[in-house]
Each structure stands twice: as C-alpha cells, then as structure tokens.
Write a protein that holds these residues in place. Structure first.
Motif, PDB file in Angstrom:
ATOM      1  N   CYS A 194      61.417  48.429  32.615  1.00 10.73           N
ATOM      2  CA  CYS A 194      61.058  47.688  33.823  1.00 10.73           C
ATOM      3  C   CYS A 194      60.126  46.532  33.464  1.00 10.73           C
ATOM      4  O   CYS A 194      60.259  45.424  33.996  1.00 10.73           O
ATOM      5  CB  CYS A 194      60.398  48.599  34.846  1.00 10.73           C
ATOM      6  SG  CYS A 194      61.524  49.736  35.690  1.00 10.73           S
ATOM      7  N   ARG A 195      59.216  46.792  32.547  1.00 11.85           N
ATOM      8  CA  ARG A 195      58.264  45.748  32.123  1.00 11.85           C
ATOM      9  C   ARG A 195      58.972  44.646  31.336  1.00 11.85           C
ATOM     10  O   ARG A 195      58.604  43.478  31.456  1.00 11.85           O
ATOM     11  CB  ARG A 195      57.127  46.376  31.341  1.00 11.85           C
ATOM     12  CG  ARG A 195      56.286  47.301  32.251  1.00 11.85           C
ATOM     13  CD  ARG A 195      55.112  47.918  31.563  1.00 11.85           C
ATOM     14  NE  ARG A 195      54.169  46.872  31.202  1.00 11.85           N
ATOM     15  CZ  ARG A 195      53.345  46.947  30.177  1.00 11.85           C
ATOM     16  NH1 ARG A 195      53.325  48.020  29.404  1.00 11.85           N
ATOM     17  NH2 ARG A 195      52.514  45.964  29.917  1.00 11.85           N
ATOM     18  N   LYS A 252      67.715  45.565  36.372  1.00 13.50           N
ATOM     19  CA  LYS A 252      66.309  45.297  36.697  1.00 13.50           C
ATOM     20  C   LYS A 252      65.773  46.343  37.680  1.00 13.50           C
ATOM     21  O   LYS A 252      64.581  46.598  37.711  1.00 13.50           O
ATOM     22  CB  LYS A 252      66.149  43.886  37.242  1.00 13.50           C
ATOM     23  CG  LYS A 252      66.370  42.831  36.156  1.00 13.50           C
ATOM     24  CD  LYS A 252      66.131  41.431  36.668  1.00 13.50           C
ATOM     25  CE  LYS A 252      66.267  40.422  35.548  1.00 13.50           C
ATOM     26  NZ  LYS A 252      66.063  39.045  36.025  1.00 13.50           N
ATOM     27  N   SER A 301      60.885  42.525  33.928  1.00 12.83           N
ATOM     28  CA  SER A 301      60.017  41.636  34.715  1.00 12.83           C
ATOM     29  C   SER A 301      59.255  40.646  33.828  1.00 12.83           C
ATOM     30  O   SER A 301      58.405  39.923  34.312  1.00 12.83           O
ATOM     31  CB  SER A 301      59.043  42.465  35.551  1.00 12.83           C
ATOM     32  OG  SER A 301      58.158  43.179  34.708  1.00 12.83           O
ATOM     33  N   HIS A 302      59.544  40.649  32.543  1.00 11.48           N
ATOM     34  CA  HIS A 302      58.937  39.746  31.557  1.00 11.48           C
ATOM     35  C   HIS A 302      57.452  40.000  31.330  1.00 11.48           C
ATOM     36  O   HIS A 302      56.743  39.131  30.831  1.00 11.48           O
ATOM     37  CB  HIS A 302      59.194  38.272  31.915  1.00 11.48           C
ATOM     38  CG  HIS A 302      60.644  37.921  31.898  1.00 11.48           C
ATOM     39  ND1 HIS A 302      61.332  37.640  30.732  1.00 11.48           N
ATOM     40  CD2 HIS A 302      61.553  37.841  32.895  1.00 11.48           C
ATOM     41  CE1 HIS A 302      62.591  37.388  31.020  1.00 11.48           C
ATOM     42  NE2 HIS A 302      62.763  37.515  32.331  1.00 11.48           N
ATOM     43  N   ASP A 303      56.985  41.199  31.666  1.00 13.92           N
ATOM     44  CA  ASP A 303      55.614  41.583  31.318  1.00 13.92           C
ATOM     45  C   ASP A 303      55.500  41.872  29.831  1.00 13.92           C
ATOM     46  O   ASP A 303      54.420  41.759  29.254  1.00 13.92           O
ATOM     47  CB  ASP A 303      55.173  42.820  32.107  1.00 13.92           C
ATOM     48  CG  ASP A 303      55.023  42.540  33.593  1.00 13.92           C
ATOM     49  OD1 ASP A 303      54.827  41.370  33.971  1.00 13.92           O
ATOM     50  OD2 ASP A 303      55.110  43.506  34.383  1.00 13.92           O
ATOM     51  N   ILE A 304      56.603  42.295  29.230  1.00 14.81           N
ATOM     52  CA  ILE A 304      56.690  42.516  27.787  1.00 14.81           C
ATOM     53  C   ILE A 304      57.736  41.546  27.265  1.00 14.81           C
ATOM     54  O   ILE A 304      58.852  41.495  27.789  1.00 14.81           O
ATOM     55  CB  ILE A 304      57.101  43.972  27.457  1.00 14.81           C
ATOM     56  CG1 ILE A 304      56.018  44.948  27.919  1.00 14.81           C
ATOM     57  CG2 ILE A 304      57.369  44.132  25.957  1.00 14.81           C
ATOM     58  CD1 ILE A 304      56.387  46.405  27.726  1.00 14.81           C
ATOM     59  N   THR A 337      55.847  50.637  37.065  1.00 17.64           N
ATOM     60  CA  THR A 337      54.947  49.936  36.155  1.00 17.64           C
ATOM     61  C   THR A 337      54.772  50.604  34.806  1.00 17.64           C
ATOM     62  O   THR A 337      54.423  49.947  33.835  1.00 17.64           O
ATOM     63  CB  THR A 337      53.553  49.759  36.799  1.00 17.64           C
ATOM     64  OG1 THR A 337      53.047  51.046  37.133  1.00 17.64           O
ATOM     65  CG2 THR A 337      53.619  48.886  38.023  1.00 17.64           C
TER      66      THR A 337
END
Length: 113
Positions: free
Chosen positions: A7-8, A44, A11-14, A2
């Motif tokens: 990684c973010r 990924k 995972s499309h967090d950013i 996290t």
C-alpha cells in the motif's frame, strides 16, 4: 492500510522502480528478482489475498489481467513469461497484499513448486 508495504509503494510513500501505473494498479520491479525480468503488479486497493476478493473486485481483477499482457510486452517479454500469484502461507505469500509476479527473460521450469 498504512502498515502494508505494498500500500505504501502504491501511494508512493516508499520509492520503487515503476514499470507501469494507472489509477487502479501499479507495477514495479522486484527488489529480489527471481528472473532477469521480475515485476510485481498490485492493486492500489488493499486486498489481502485471492481469498479476500469480493464481487465488487471483479472489474479490478479483470483490469489487472488485461494490463499484465501490456506490461509484459513493454518489458520485452514477447518470447514468453510466467504470471504467479501466491495465496496464503503454504504458497509462500510473504506480503499480505494481493500481487501478481511477472517473470521472464529466462526458460521456466515445470513443475514450479
């Protein structure tokens, strides 16, 4: 992982400007491009560096290498491109997540370092 920026992104967090994506990898445009075309290709799966690749990662790395030429073609790099992977502090690996730079649309110089 996290706290890993890549990684973010994976995972499309950013948000990022995606050039290619499938279930194993994502390729996105670098925010500080070093060439007219500068895309990062990352797995990924979190792998810190080439030194952390395991035998079980062979298929994933093969997939990345196979997809790089397709991504480069989609980016219009038929005249040539450079693929770079910085590994460790002396190589200026600033993000501790395995990644490959695709650089193109300009003449490259040698030696690179």
């Amino acid at each position: 992982m996290t706290d890993c920026i890549f990684c973010r992104i994976g995972s499309h967090d950013i948000p990022s400007t995606v050039a290619y994506e499938d279930d194993k990898i994502i390729a996105f445009h670098d925010l500080e491009p070093q060439a007219p075309v500068h895309v990062l290709v990352i797995p990924k799966k979190h792998i810190e560096s080439l030194d952390d690749v395991t035998e079980e990662d062979q298929e994933l790395l093969g997939h990345i290498m196979f997809k790089i030429h397709e991504i480069a073609a989609d980016l219009g790099l038929a005249n040539g491109y450079r693929v770079v992977s910085n590994n460790g502090e002396d190589a200026f690996q600033t993000v501790k997540h395995l990644h490959f730079h695709i650089l193109g649309k300009r003449k490259m110089t040698w030696p690179p370092g």
